[in-house]
Structures are given as structure tokens and as C-alpha cells.
Design an enzyme around this catalytic site. Structure first.
Site, PDB file in Angstrom:
ATOM      1  N   GLU A 116      37.576  29.417  41.975  1.00 34.23           N
ATOM      2  CA  GLU A 116      36.927  30.640  42.443  1.00 34.23           C
ATOM      3  C   GLU A 116      35.953  31.129  41.372  1.00 34.23           C
ATOM      4  O   GLU A 116      36.369  31.789  40.412  1.00 34.23           O
ATOM      5  CB  GLU A 116      37.970  31.729  42.715  1.00 34.23           C
ATOM      6  CG  GLU A 116      38.994  31.330  43.756  1.00 34.23           C
ATOM      7  CD  GLU A 116      39.639  32.548  44.401  1.00 34.23           C
ATOM      8  OE1 GLU A 116      39.472  32.693  45.626  1.00 34.23           O
ATOM      9  OE2 GLU A 116      40.270  33.345  43.705  1.00 34.23           O
ATOM     10  N   HIS A 170      44.596  34.699  38.981  1.00 36.00           N
ATOM     11  CA  HIS A 170      43.475  35.141  39.832  1.00 36.00           C
ATOM     12  C   HIS A 170      42.453  35.859  38.957  1.00 36.00           C
ATOM     13  O   HIS A 170      42.805  36.538  37.986  1.00 36.00           O
ATOM     14  CB  HIS A 170      43.981  36.080  40.940  1.00 36.00           C
ATOM     15  CG  HIS A 170      42.903  36.457  41.906  1.00 36.00           C
ATOM     16  ND1 HIS A 170      42.050  37.510  41.674  1.00 36.00           N
ATOM     17  CD2 HIS A 170      42.505  35.885  43.061  1.00 36.00           C
ATOM     18  CE1 HIS A 170      41.176  37.570  42.667  1.00 36.00           C
ATOM     19  NE2 HIS A 170      41.431  36.600  43.526  1.00 36.00           N
TER      20      HIS A 170
HETATM   21  P1  PGA Z   1      36.825  37.142  48.767  1.00 34.45           P
HETATM   22  O1  PGA Z   1      38.076  37.015  47.786  1.00 34.45           O
HETATM   23  O2  PGA Z   1      36.947  36.070  49.806  1.00 34.45           O
HETATM   24  O3  PGA Z   1      36.946  38.515  49.361  1.00 34.45           O
HETATM   25  O4  PGA Z   1      35.591  36.966  47.930  1.00 34.45           O
HETATM   26  C1  PGA Z   1      38.451  35.762  47.291  1.00 34.45           C
HETATM   27  C2  PGA Z   1      39.528  35.898  46.276  1.00 34.45           C
HETATM   28  O5  PGA Z   1      39.493  36.850  45.483  1.00 34.45           O
HETATM   29  O6  PGA Z   1      40.424  35.058  46.224  1.00 34.45           O
END
Ligand code: PGA
Length: 264
Positions: free
Chosen positions: A169, A96
Site C-alpha cells: 500500500e 498498516h
Molecule cells: P483506501 O484505504 O482504499 O480507502 O485508500 C486502503 C487502506 O488503507 O488499506
């Protein structure tokens, strides 16, 4: 890929065990009539894992937010896959953005974790994503390609197909200071990621689900999921209220299913 909508949340360091259990029991009830159409998952803190598994059994996939790259050793503060297995957890989030950028994890560390997780038969949600600087320099695709090749290149094609999920992401899109990616940008990046996965794993690579994450909310979720190559959503803060999350799931599910039916 299963043809179902991949959707779930990581609660980061926000819920206590009591809060996590209350939350996941409520989600379990809310999604009951549609659970067969979803690959639904919940990734709480380590201390909430065991009680979450007890609360929902195998009805909901429960995952850990991180994992060590060794089974045992002098690694104070780390959690081994053996410890996860013992409490019924066989799904793990690796790489992550907050692990990479707050805690300094490298692609080499992610690779070792991915390898060990696969050795234990876990399903891995591997996150990749470019920084704002990489995006501004026009190097987004190159950045995610490198992350994929380094961290997922330790898997063979078959185990990648069976065990690997990718969370795309973009770092600049995550969290309270994040700006969500436009649906078309997300679509382009998913297309590029799928291309890399096909190069890495041939036909097996085409079967690996790629989820989008980063400031997904009730208003942008349907337009994102309408785009090709986006197999699901990985949501942070907009998913932490069960009713709100249930609303998002129900708004995107028909959009996803109608897109999927056109592709058949
Ligand atoms: P968020 O987090 O939807 O609050 O931007 C996404 C993540 O960190 O996986």
C-alpha cells in the site's frame, strides 16, 4: 497462495459494533455463491471483533487491525494475541500505514508483532509501502525492501509461506487524499516485492500472496487485478458499502481467474 482471489477490507475507525455486524452479515449473504473462489477477509475495530466472529463463524476470516508485541504486561490500551485468540481471531493486520505514520510504529515494533503473531499461529497481513518522498527520490523499492527485511525477516521460510500475506500500500495512494497507483506502477512494485520475498525465503517466498491497496475503487480494480503479481486487493472506503463491494468483487473475480488460468 491458494489460487483464490485475496480480497477484503479494513474498516479503520469507521464502524460501530452494530454497523460492523450488519455489514458483515450482508457481505456473508452477498458472497455466498462465490466464497469458495475467494480468500475473503474482514478487519473491523477491536470492539466489533467478537460479534463479527459470532455473526459469521468460520465462513469469513475476521482479523484485528493491530496487536501488541507481548502476551501480557504494562501496556495500557494494547490488545494481546491471547485476547484475540480467546474470541476466535487468528488473523491480524500489522504495520498498516496509519499505524506507522499516525501512531509512529517502527519496523522494529512491526517485527516483534509479526514474530509473536506467528508464535501464536496467526496469519499476518503485513503492510508495506513507500512515502511520496521516497517515491520522488526513486527509492520505492529500497523502502519496501527495508520494511520487508526488517519486519518479515523474523520469520523462517516455512512459517512465512504458511502465515504471511503482504499488503503493498503506497502511502501516497491511501485514503481520501490518496491518488491510486497506476496499474503498471503497482505491477512493477509487486514484481519487486516478490523478488525480495524470493531472496528472503527462496521457493517459499514465491508462495506468499501480495495484495494491492490504496484507493482501489470500482473503476480501477479490474485493471489492477489484471496485472501479474497482484494476488488480491485490500480495499478501504470503496468496500464499506456491501453492494458496492460485492460489485467490485464480481467485476475482478473473472479477470483474476482468467489471468490465473493462463499462468497454469
Ligand atoms: P483506501 O484505504 O482504499 O480507502 O485508500 C486502503 C487502506 O488503507 O488499506
Amino acid at each position: 497462495m491458494t489460487g483464490k482471489l485475496y480480497i477484503g477490507t479494513n474498516t479503520k475507525m469507521f464502524q460501530t459494533g452494530t454497523e460492523a455486524e450488519t455489514y458483515i452479515r450482508k457481505m456473508d449473504d452477498l458472497i455466498d455463491d462465490i466464497r469458495d473462489r475467494l480468500e475473503f477477509f474482514f478487519i473491523p475495530s477491536f470492539t466489533s471483533l467478537e460479534r463479527s466472529v459470532r455473526a459469521v463463524g468460520d465462513r469469513i476470516r475476521i482479523g484485528a487491525q493491530n496487536m501488541a508485541w507481548e502476551d501480557r504486561g504494562q501496556f495500557t490500551g494494547e490488545v494481546s494475541p491471547l485476547m484475540l485468540e480467546e474470541i476466535g481471531v487468528r488473523f491480524v493486520l500489522i504495520g498498516h500505514s496509519e499505524r506507522r505514520h499516525v501512531f509512529g510504529e517502527t519496523d522494529g515494533m512491526e517485527a516483534a508483532k509479526v514474530r509473536l503473531a506467528a508464535d501464536h499461529g496467526f496469519t499476518v497481513l503485513l503492510c508495506v509501502g513507500e512515502t511520496a518522498e521516497q517515491k520522488d527520490a526513486g527509492r520505492s523499492i529500497q523502502a519496501v525492501r527495508e520494511q520487508l527485511e526488517k519486519a518479515a525477516g523474523v520469520l523462517g521460510p516455512e512459517e512465512a509461506r504458511e502465515r504471511l500475506w503482504i499488503g503493498y500500500e503506497p502511502v501516497w495512494a491511501i485514503g481520501t487524499s490518496g491518488v491510486p497507483a497506476s496499474a503498471s506502477y503497482a505491477e512493477d512494485m509487486h514484481g519487486a516485492i516478490k523478488g525480495v520475498l524470493r531472496q528472503m525465503f527462496d521457493g517459499d517466498g514465491a508462495e506468499i500472496p501480495v495484495l494491492y491497496g490504496g484507493s482501489v475503487n470500482a473503476s480501477n480494480a479490474p485493471e489492477i487485478i489484471a496485472r501479474d503479481g497482484i494476488d488480491g486487493l485490500f480495499i478501504g472506503r470503496s468496500a464499506w458499502d456491501p453492494d458496492r463491494f460485492n460489485g467490485i468483487i464480481r467485476s475482478v473475480l473473472p479477470v483474476f481467474e482468467s489471468r490465473a488460468s493462463k499462468q497454469l
